[in-house]
Design an enzyme around this catalytic site. Sequence first.
Site, PDB file in Angstrom:
ATOM      1  N   HIS A  31      -3.951   4.484   4.406  1.00 25.53           N
ATOM      2  CA  HIS A  31      -5.050   3.514   4.331  1.00 25.53           C
ATOM      3  C   HIS A  31      -6.245   4.134   3.602  1.00 25.53           C
ATOM      4  CE1 HIS A  31      -8.040   0.552   5.483  1.00 25.53           C
ATOM      5  NE2 HIS A  31      -8.764   1.530   5.972  1.00 25.53           N
ATOM      6  N   TYR A  63       2.715   5.509  12.054  1.00 21.35           N
ATOM      7  CA  TYR A  63       3.030   4.110  12.353  1.00 21.35           C
ATOM      8  C   TYR A  63       4.009   3.442  11.381  1.00 21.35           C
ATOM      9  CZ  TYR A  63      -0.767   3.530   8.954  1.00 21.35           C
ATOM     10  OH  TYR A  63      -1.546   3.608   7.835  1.00 21.35           O
ATOM     11  N   ARG A  88       0.867  -1.173   0.000  1.00 20.05           N
ATOM     12  CA  ARG A  88       0.000   0.000   0.000  1.00 20.05           C
ATOM     13  C   ARG A  88       0.908   1.228   0.000  1.00 20.05           C
ATOM     14  NH1 ARG A  88      -2.529   0.778   5.361  1.00 20.05           N
ATOM     15  NH2 ARG A  88      -1.329   2.703   5.412  1.00 20.05           N
TER      16      ARG A  88
END
Length: 379
Positions: A267, A276, A263
């Site tokens: 998100h 993160y 990815r």
Amino acid sequence: MSQWQEQRPSEEFYRVLDPDGNVVGEVPDVDEETLTRMYRTMVTSREFDEKALRMQRRGEVSIVARATGEEAVSCGSAAALEEGDWCFPSYRQTPAALYWGADMARAVAGMMGAEPETVDEHLPVEEEPPVSFTPVYVPLAVNVTNAVGSAMVDRFRDNDAVTMSYIGDGSTSQGDFHEALNFAGVFDAPAVTVCQNNQWAISVPAHRQTAAETFAQKAVAHGVPYDRVDGNDVLAVYAKAKEHCERARNGEGAGYIEAVTYRMVEHNTADEESVYRDADEREYWEDKDPIDRLETFLLRTGVLEEGDPERIREEVRDEIQDAVDEAREVPVSDPETMFEHHLHEESGGSWAQEHQRQELRAERNGENPFTDFTGEGLE
Ligand SMILES: Cc1ncc(C[n+]2csc(CCOP(=O)(O)OP(=O)(O)O)c2C)c(N)n1
């Protein structure tokens, strides 16, 4: 400092093109037209994502989950389907829908909040895509159970259709996924499940999602034949998807593919990935960009000529702009339609629904929306 560092997946997977576009495996039998269609679809998806992001930043669209960097998985697998087949996507399979000719203006209007009825009225379907797509599923993994059920219907009716569904790495932790795969394995459902392993489930990295070495192994317990492929290599995904679809079509049962990808973006637009994960991860994966890889191969083999990539990019940008312009003409839906077509509609709706409807009406009338609603009169 990031909370997690992604652990790079092993490269023990099926590959046709290496990250530099060199042929390292058996090139599947795909004609030039299909190769160009795959390339164009992936470019369209990338450009569509960019446009959707800009619309989100302007407040025209509320949330966007992009497929950036992952285009080869759903494009390559969907290309293995045939007319009459079924596709049960999750929210990151824009390329699958685009490959089969999904109407962009209708999609944009939906993203802008138009209700399906409004979209149907103002942008009626001109031609159904040859592969049937269900609406995008947001509750994770339910599309896989539904897909397997739908595949069984085709089996009972002696249709030789194949049903394909998609799941993310994180979603393979859902019970529904295992129930679906178990059922598909036992009853030989003509269902192919594609696990789009993009390394992250929002902020949870793949290695914190499972103690198994790979997501492909999850099919072993269910007796479903599986493959693990390089998900940034559209030819590898296509080749294996084709094999699984053919098996399913011939009555040999279900199949499962883990496609390892990444990815490359957040998100969705409500997420902040820098909290993160480290930025250098992305550089590593940018070198493996699925569009660049296919483009190199197509230029070397003469399927594309010098200048074609730029021309195609310009063409798809125009197409997208036309679709957005069309979608912007669709009038805003009446907000009350959100209360229609609920399961309990016939009994007058649930207390909570009715309460919310009353609140909305009050607010729209310029009254205090915090109504003291007793629910009297409701069954
Ligand atoms: C049943 C259910 N639980 C939780 C959520 C909230 N949720 C939305 S996306 C997501 C992460 C999914 O990760 P993954 O399956 O790896 O797919 P990806 O978004 O990476 O493509 C979660 C937990 C949801 N949509 N449905």
